[in-house]
Scaffold this active site. Structure first.
Site, short mmCIF file in Angstrom:
data_model
loop_
_atom_site.label_atom_id
_atom_site.label_comp_id
_atom_site.label_asym_id
_atom_site.label_seq_id
_atom_site.Cartn_x
_atom_site.Cartn_y
_atom_site.Cartn_z
N TYR A 1 0.83 -1.21 0.00
CA TYR A 1 0.00 0.00 0.00
C TYR A 1 0.86 1.25 0.00
O TYR A 1 2.05 1.23 0.33
CB TYR A 1 -0.92 0.02 1.22
CG TYR A 1 -0.17 0.24 2.52
CD1 TYR A 1 -0.02 1.52 3.06
CD2 TYR A 1 0.41 -0.83 3.20
CE1 TYR A 1 0.67 1.72 4.24
CE2 TYR A 1 1.11 -0.64 4.37
CZ TYR A 1 1.24 0.63 4.89
OH TYR A 1 1.95 0.83 6.04
N TYR B 1 -8.28 8.26 11.01
CA TYR B 1 -7.72 8.44 12.35
C TYR B 1 -8.40 9.55 13.14
O TYR B 1 -7.95 9.90 14.24
CB TYR B 1 -6.21 8.69 12.26
CG TYR B 1 -5.46 7.47 11.77
CD1 TYR B 1 -5.14 6.44 12.63
CD2 TYR B 1 -5.13 7.35 10.43
CE1 TYR B 1 -4.48 5.31 12.18
CE2 TYR B 1 -4.47 6.21 9.96
CZ TYR B 1 -4.15 5.20 10.84
OH TYR B 1 -3.50 4.08 10.39
N ILE C 1 -8.02 0.63 10.53
CA ILE C 1 -9.02 1.70 10.50
C ILE C 1 -10.26 1.25 9.73
O ILE C 1 -10.17 0.41 8.82
CB ILE C 1 -8.44 2.99 9.88
CG1 ILE C 1 -7.96 2.75 8.44
CG2 ILE C 1 -7.33 3.56 10.75
CD1 ILE C 1 -7.51 4.03 7.73
N PHE D 1 -5.44 6.06 -0.03
CA PHE D 1 -4.62 4.87 -0.05
C PHE D 1 -4.75 4.15 -1.38
O PHE D 1 -5.86 4.01 -1.91
CB PHE D 1 -5.04 3.88 1.06
CG PHE D 1 -4.78 4.37 2.46
CD1 PHE D 1 -3.53 4.23 3.03
CD2 PHE D 1 -5.80 4.96 3.19
CE1 PHE D 1 -3.28 4.66 4.33
CE2 PHE D 1 -5.56 5.39 4.49
CZ PHE D 1 -4.31 5.25 5.05
N PHE E 1 2.86 9.68 3.33
CA PHE E 1 3.22 9.52 4.74
C PHE E 1 3.60 8.08 5.07
O PHE E 1 4.17 7.82 6.14
CB PHE E 1 2.08 9.99 5.66
CG PHE E 1 0.78 9.25 5.47
CD1 PHE E 1 0.55 8.03 6.07
CD2 PHE E 1 -0.22 9.79 4.68
CE1 PHE E 1 -0.65 7.36 5.90
CE2 PHE E 1 -1.42 9.14 4.49
CZ PHE E 1 -1.64 7.90 5.10
N ASP E 2 3.31 7.15 4.18
CA ASP E 2 3.67 5.76 4.46
C ASP E 2 3.62 4.97 3.16
O ASP E 2 2.80 5.26 2.27
CB ASP E 2 2.71 5.14 5.47
CG ASP E 2 3.24 3.84 6.07
OD1 ASP E 2 4.42 3.53 5.84
OD2 ASP E 2 2.48 3.15 6.77
#
Length: 220
Positions: free
Chosen positions: A141, A195, A169, A211, A151-152
């Site tokens: 992902y 979040y 989540i 995502f 961010f990831d």
């Protein structure tokens, strides 16, 4: 976002600066990491280059013992007020950008907007049975903020992740169940099913997230 206190600024001005070269010793690396941490805390101010120069001047005066140009105790309240004003302005911009992003994503061909507000878009159709909430899944992902900041990414780490689908989540729990092994999809996740107000790590509070997820496998 954490409240910026006067103690943070006192700590900031007390850190000596190194030359503009890569830190070599462990102590230099540690101090450099402190600078990065402080910069993250200062991000609430969204400093312009000119404003950053003023912060640097305050740091320099504090470190060298020069006479302060303002009284630190007097301006503690002003620091907090500026942090609140800048934070509110930043959150307002993010909210507007998120609304625009969600609306745009919902209009894409093939996009599905669910009751939760998630926008799902299949990028590649997989095969086999879709996972259930109780299953474990293996995925690659990439996650970004509304401004495109990544961010990831499991791709960058070079290793997929595996987890129980009911342990993530709500947006992921819902969205991945709409996929089949070998498939790939984009999920636009409003803050309420991501979040929320707390945020986490580099993800600010009330952030809408995007995502791209590749479902590699399902374990019953």
């Amino acid at each position: 976002m954490r409240r910026l206190t006067l103690a943070l600024l006192i700590t900031l001005v007390a850190i000596p600066a190194f030359a503009a070269e890569a830190p070599k010793t462990e102590e230099q690396k540690t101090l450099y990491a402190i600078g990065l941490y402080m910069a993250r805390q200062l991000s609430v101010f969204s400093l312009t280059p000119a404003e950053l120069d003023l912060v640097k001047q305050g740091m320099s005066d504090g470190v060298t013992g020069a006479k302060p140009l303002v009284d630190l105790e007097t301006y503690q309240k002003h620091v907090q007020e500026l942090a609140t004003a800048r934070r509110n302005a930043q959150e307002g911009k993010l909210a507007a950008a998120a609304k625009e992003l969600i609306a745009k994503a919902a209009k894409e061909k093939g996009a599905i907007t669910t009751k939760s507000g998630m926008v799902y878009l299949s990028l590649k159709v997989g095969n086999g049975a879709a996972p259930a909430t109780s299953d474990k899944v293996k995925v690659h992902y990439r996650g970004t903020l509304v401004d495109g900041t990544e961010f990831d990414s499991s791709y960058k780490r070079g290793e997929p992740v595996e987890f129980a689908l009911n342990s993530v989540i709500p947006c992921w729990t819902e969205g991945v169940q709409m996929m089949k092994p070998g498939g790939k999809a984009r999920l636009v996740c409003p803050a309420a099913i991501a979040y929320g107000e707390r945020g986490v790590g580099p993800i600010p509070p009330n952030a809408t997230l995007v995502f791209e997820i590749e479902l590699l496998g399902v374990t019953k």
